[in-house]
Motif scaffolding. Structure first.
Motif, PDB file in Angstrom:
ATOM      1  N   SER A 127      34.749  55.974  28.009  1.00 22.41           N
ATOM      2  CA  SER A 127      35.760  54.920  27.920  1.00 22.41           C
ATOM      3  C   SER A 127      35.515  54.033  26.707  1.00 22.41           C
ATOM      4  O   SER A 127      36.463  53.550  26.074  1.00 22.41           O
ATOM      5  CB  SER A 127      35.771  54.084  29.201  1.00 22.41           C
ATOM      6  N   GLN A 128      34.251  53.829  26.350  1.00 21.85           N
ATOM      7  CA  GLN A 128      33.940  53.033  25.161  1.00 21.85           C
ATOM      8  C   GLN A 128      34.358  53.763  23.884  1.00 21.85           C
ATOM      9  O   GLN A 128      34.867  53.139  22.946  1.00 21.85           O
ATOM     10  CB  GLN A 128      32.449  52.714  25.119  1.00 21.85           C
ATOM     11  N   GLU A 157      36.748  55.960  23.650  1.00 27.07           N
ATOM     12  CA  GLU A 157      38.211  55.881  23.620  1.00 27.07           C
ATOM     13  C   GLU A 157      38.672  54.537  23.061  1.00 27.07           C
ATOM     14  O   GLU A 157      39.551  54.474  22.188  1.00 27.07           O
ATOM     15  CB  GLU A 157      38.778  56.083  25.024  1.00 27.07           C
ATOM     16  N   GLN A 158      38.085  53.462  23.558  1.00 23.13           N
ATOM     17  CA  GLN A 158      38.440  52.120  23.083  1.00 23.13           C
ATOM     18  C   GLN A 158      38.138  51.972  21.596  1.00 23.13           C
ATOM     19  O   GLN A 158      38.946  51.410  20.840  1.00 23.13           O
ATOM     20  CB  GLN A 158      37.669  51.071  23.876  1.00 23.13           C
ATOM     21  N   ASP A 206      40.688  53.902  19.492  1.00 22.98           N
ATOM     22  CA  ASP A 206      41.967  53.184  19.538  1.00 22.98           C
ATOM     23  C   ASP A 206      41.927  51.971  18.602  1.00 22.98           C
ATOM     24  O   ASP A 206      42.904  51.666  17.909  1.00 22.98           O
ATOM     25  CB  ASP A 206      42.277  52.727  20.963  1.00 22.98           C
ATOM     26  N   ASN A 207      40.786  51.284  18.573  1.00 20.51           N
ATOM     27  CA  ASN A 207      40.647  50.090  17.735  1.00 20.51           C
ATOM     28  C   ASN A 207      40.724  50.410  16.246  1.00 20.51           C
ATOM     29  O   ASN A 207      41.348  49.671  15.472  1.00 20.51           O
ATOM     30  CB  ASN A 207      39.310  49.388  18.023  1.00 20.51           C
ATOM     31  N   SER A 247      41.794  59.557  22.641  1.00 18.70           N
ATOM     32  CA  SER A 247      42.385  58.358  22.049  1.00 18.70           C
ATOM     33  C   SER A 247      43.859  58.582  21.735  1.00 18.70           C
ATOM     34  O   SER A 247      44.203  59.316  20.802  1.00 18.70           O
ATOM     35  CB  SER A 247      41.643  57.972  20.762  1.00 18.70           C
ATOM     36  N   ASP A 291      36.174  46.195  13.250  1.00 25.19           N
ATOM     37  CA  ASP A 291      35.393  46.510  14.443  1.00 25.19           C
ATOM     38  C   ASP A 291      33.923  46.438  14.050  1.00 25.19           C
ATOM     39  O   ASP A 291      33.439  47.271  13.283  1.00 25.19           O
ATOM     40  CB  ASP A 291      35.756  47.898  14.980  1.00 25.19           C
TER      41      ASP A 291
END
Length: 253
Positions: A27-28, A30-31, A34-35, A100, A204
């Motif tokens: 999940s990290q 993926e985030q 996306d970022n 993503s 990021d």
């Protein structure tokens, strides 16, 4: 069940590294992607001095003699490898998968602009649990993505499963040079220029530090060949490119 022993798998070092600290890695990742999706392509090409385009071409050329008609591109990102594969190999069908949606949405825009939407499609998939039937694809590819797997062995077994017997796997991945002086120069570059420039462009603060750490931790060369063989492949080989900054792998089911 009582009395049964659960097998505990030793994790590869890059599997322990996460973009944002505690929590589930998938999940990290993926985030994170996306970022950084809006700036990913620009950063990727600039930070590699556009050499990454040549690496992709070499990896695709490994498949050309076999004329694959159905391809699966794992961790497709913004679709550069999938698009180039479609242009060079002329398959009937090519599916790009990623976790993503932000990255794949950019890929869909590229595909539409090139008029390749009848050949190249994108689908959100968990690389450790692909939804496709066994023995589906003539070839599976992956560019700069497998070091982000939360379970490398499981991901490679899934690649093996969905390949047809006699099908081929072509991987290109960033790696750490092993010889002087490139080993030392790459370490300086990856610990200074890459994360700083990445933070400035992508906003990021963790993404490009994470990517650097996974490059250093990822198994490469002969060790990666052994891992591919353990996943079931009958033949596997590797070739280092650009003084070992990148490594190509080729395997057969």
């Amino acid at each position: 069940m009582r009395g049964e022993k659960l097998e505990v798998r030793d994790m590869y070092e890059q599997e322990k590294i996460k973009p944002y600290g505690d929590g589930e890695k998938a999940s990290q990742v993926e985030q994170m992607f996306d970022n950084i999706a809006p700036t990913y392509d620009k950063l990727n090409h600039r930070l590699s001095w556009d050499i990454d385009k040549g690496w992709r071409r070499k990896a695709i050329k490994q498949l050309a003699p076999f004329h694959p008609q159905s391809l699966l591109d794992i961790a497709t990102g913004t679709g550069d490898f999938a698009i180039l594969s479609a242009q060079m190999l002329k398959p009937q069908r090519l599916v790009g998968t990623d976790i993503s949606e932000g990255m794949m949405q950019i890929g869909r825009q590229k595909v539409a602009a090139l008029g390749l939407q009848d050949v190249v499609t994108f689908e959100k998939e968990d690389c450790l649990h692909l939804s496709y039937n066994s023995d589906t694809f003539d070839a599976v590819t992956a560019a700069f993505g497998i070091r982000n797997f939360a379970d490398l062995d499981a991901g490679l077994r899934e690649m093996y499963r969905v390949l047809k017997p006699g099908g081929h796997l072509s991987i290109v991945e960033l790696t750490s040079p092993v010889s002087f002086p490139m080993k030392q120069l790459f370490r300086i570059y990856s610990h200074t220029v890459l994360p700083v420039y990445g933070r400035l462009i992508s906003r990021d603060t963790s993404a490009y530090s994470y990517l650097t750490k996974t490059i250093e931790a990822f198994p490469q060369g002969e060790r990666m060949v052994d891992i591919l063989m353990k996943a079931g492949f009958a033949e596997a080989s590797f070739r280092r490119l650009t003084f070992g900054i990148c490594t190509m792998y080729f395997a057969t089911k």
